[in-house]
Design a protein around this motif. Structure first.
Motif, mmCIF file in Angstrom:
data_model
loop_
_atom_site.group_PDB
_atom_site.id
_atom_site.type_symbol
_atom_site.label_atom_id
_atom_site.label_comp_id
_atom_site.label_asym_id
_atom_site.label_seq_id
_atom_site.Cartn_x
_atom_site.Cartn_y
_atom_site.Cartn_z
ATOM 1 N N ARG A 132 -6.760 -4.775 10.183
ATOM 2 C CA ARG A 132 -5.971 -4.237 9.071
ATOM 3 C C ARG A 132 -5.461 -5.354 8.176
ATOM 4 N NH1 ARG A 132 -5.168 -0.865 13.402
ATOM 5 N NH2 ARG A 132 -3.458 -2.074 14.295
ATOM 6 N N SER A 207 -3.491 6.546 -1.142
ATOM 7 C CA SER A 207 -4.056 7.018 0.118
ATOM 8 C C SER A 207 -3.402 8.321 0.559
ATOM 9 C CB SER A 207 -3.899 5.948 1.212
ATOM 10 O OG SER A 207 -2.544 5.638 1.440
ATOM 11 N N LEU A 223 2.035 4.683 4.707
ATOM 12 C CA LEU A 223 1.749 3.299 5.074
ATOM 13 C C LEU A 223 3.042 2.508 5.164
ATOM 14 C CD1 LEU A 223 -1.311 2.437 2.766
ATOM 15 C CD2 LEU A 223 -1.254 3.779 4.872
ATOM 16 N N LEU A 272 0.291 2.911 10.100
ATOM 17 C CA LEU A 272 -0.323 4.127 9.568
ATOM 18 C C LEU A 272 0.285 5.333 10.287
ATOM 19 C CD1 LEU A 272 -3.983 2.786 9.738
ATOM 20 C CD2 LEU A 272 -2.568 2.898 7.681
ATOM 21 N N LEU A 295 -8.041 5.624 3.207
ATOM 22 C CA LEU A 295 -7.738 4.241 2.841
ATOM 23 C C LEU A 295 -8.845 3.640 1.979
ATOM 24 C CD1 LEU A 295 -6.300 2.800 6.184
ATOM 25 C CD2 LEU A 295 -5.073 3.043 4.024
ATOM 26 N N GLU A 299 -8.640 2.504 -1.873
ATOM 27 C CA GLU A 299 -9.004 1.137 -2.267
ATOM 28 C C GLU A 299 -9.797 1.151 -3.571
ATOM 29 O OE1 GLU A 299 -11.139 -2.784 -0.198
ATOM 30 O OE2 GLU A 299 -11.237 -0.830 0.773
#
Length: 385
Positions: A132, A207, A223, A272, A295, A299
């Motif tokens: 991560r 996300s 997050l 998460l 995720l 991105e």
């Protein structure tokens, strides 16, 4: 952002390739170990200057050869960009940007933006914190070119500081030198933490939206940045340095005893949580895959908002790992992005439902066969594999 042309020489199992790709969707189909992932790896190399599969550049050179070349022409909103990477067994790789040689990786980052989603990325949720951290650092490096420089500097400081920590028990006088390294560690570490906090805030919003769409609003993803010293997005740089310094001083004796740096962004994690439950530990496999997908799609959107255009999307053999609902959602999202997909079979990919333009390529033993016409594509679908 569109990859227009890719040239390979002695790269992995490709002796030579010179291909112009579709600006929307490119589908690579073939049996395992034929070279599908090698093509995706080459495109990734153009964006980040390194492979996502190995740390050894020598492994990228075709067996029995001394050197390899990867060249790509990308069309961006502001014009074309040419990147060439030359690999040589006897020396470091050479990077050419718009035909200007001797470029460093830090100078390459941000010119060709790529997002990759592979089976390994499904381990992003339940895998180690290092996965991560790498996800965050790779994302930030592509939209903030100075970040990669600070990552390298910070890593060197941690390395040197660890060497000093191991020597102090043998020579107590060296402890005075630790203060100098602490100042560098805190300054560089605070910069990294601050930027990560900023990106996680933005990534969290995107996300969460993606995750709610995939789950039809039944689940909410959150997050959190998990650090070994208390910090949050409201902290200024000076706040972070102050807390970092205070907590680091508390660990001095323990660090000397163990001979390693115990505090800093190199040990932090991305938390998460789905419906307030730590999905890394308690999530089902389906929930973890949904989170990983959310995720990755976030991105894409984050990079678009930061640099003004979508990156190139690489989907390496992930369709076999996703159910039909997630596959459909993924294909709906990537309509706006130039995408490269690898598959062992076209089964499971609804060709008739694809709205954008696409090309199918058959990959066999390091060679690529483009299937242009409808008749050839139809025959190909029915006959292979």
């Amino acid at each position: 952002m569109r990859l227009q042309r890719l040239i390979l020489q002695n790269f992995r199992n490709y002796t030579f390739l010179n291909e112009v790709f579709n600006t929307d969707l490119n589908i690579f189909v073939g049996k395992n170990a034929q070279g599908k992932t090698n093509l995706v790896e080459a495109i990734y190399l153009l964006g980040l200057g390194k492979s996502y599969r190995t740390n050894r550049d020598s492994e990228l050179i075709k067996w029995g050869c001394d050197r390899a070349l990867v060249n790509g022409m990308v069309i961006r909103n502001f014009g074309p960009i040419s990147v060439e990477i030359r690999l040589d067994n006897s020396k470091k790789k050479e990077i050419l940007l718009n035909e200007i040689p001797n470029k460093k990786i830090q100078e390459l980052l941000g010119h060709i933006n790529v997002v990759i989603f592979s089976p390994e990325d499904l381990e992003l949720v339940k895998g180690s914190p290092a996965k991560r951290r790498d996800f965050l650092d790779r994302e930030i490096s592509q939209i903030n070119t100075g970040y990669g420089h600070f990552i390298n500097m910070y890593s060197r400081v941690v390395y040197q500081r660890n060497n000093l920590l191991r020597e102090i028990p043998k020579n107590k006088k060296l402890i005075d030198s630790l203060n100098v390294w602490d100042l560098q560690l805190i300054d560089l570490g605070a910069r990294l933490v601050k930027k990560r906090l900023e990106i996680i805030k933005k990534l969290g919003i995107l996300s969460r939206l993606m995750h709610r769409k995939i789950t039809n609003g039944q689940e909410t993803l959150e997050l959190k940045y998990i650090s070994r010293f208390p910090v949050n997005e409201t902290y200024s740089m000076e706040d972070i340095k102050e807390v970092y310094s205070r907590e680091l001083s508390k660990l001095r004796e323990k660090e000397i005893y163990r001979g390693i740096t115990l505090l800093g962004p190199h040990r932090d994690d991305l938390g998460l949580f789905v419906n307030n439950t730590d999905i890394r530990v308690y999530g089902s496999q389906g929930q973890q895959r949904t989170t990983a997908l959310a995720l990755k799609l976030a991105e894409l959107e984050l990079m678009k908002s930061e640099v003004g255009e979508y990156p190139i999307l690489l989907l390496d053999d992930v369709f076999s790992e996703l159910d039909s609902t997630r596959r459909k959602f993924l294909m709906d999202v990537v309509k706006r992005v130039q995408t490269f997909v690898t598959l062992t079979s076209l089964e499971g990919l609804n060709i008739s439902g694809i709205k954008q333009e696409y090309c199918i390529y058959r990959i066999e033993e390091g060679s690529i066969i483009r299937c242009d016409s409808y008749g050839r594509v139809k025959k190909y679908i029915e006959g292979y594999p």
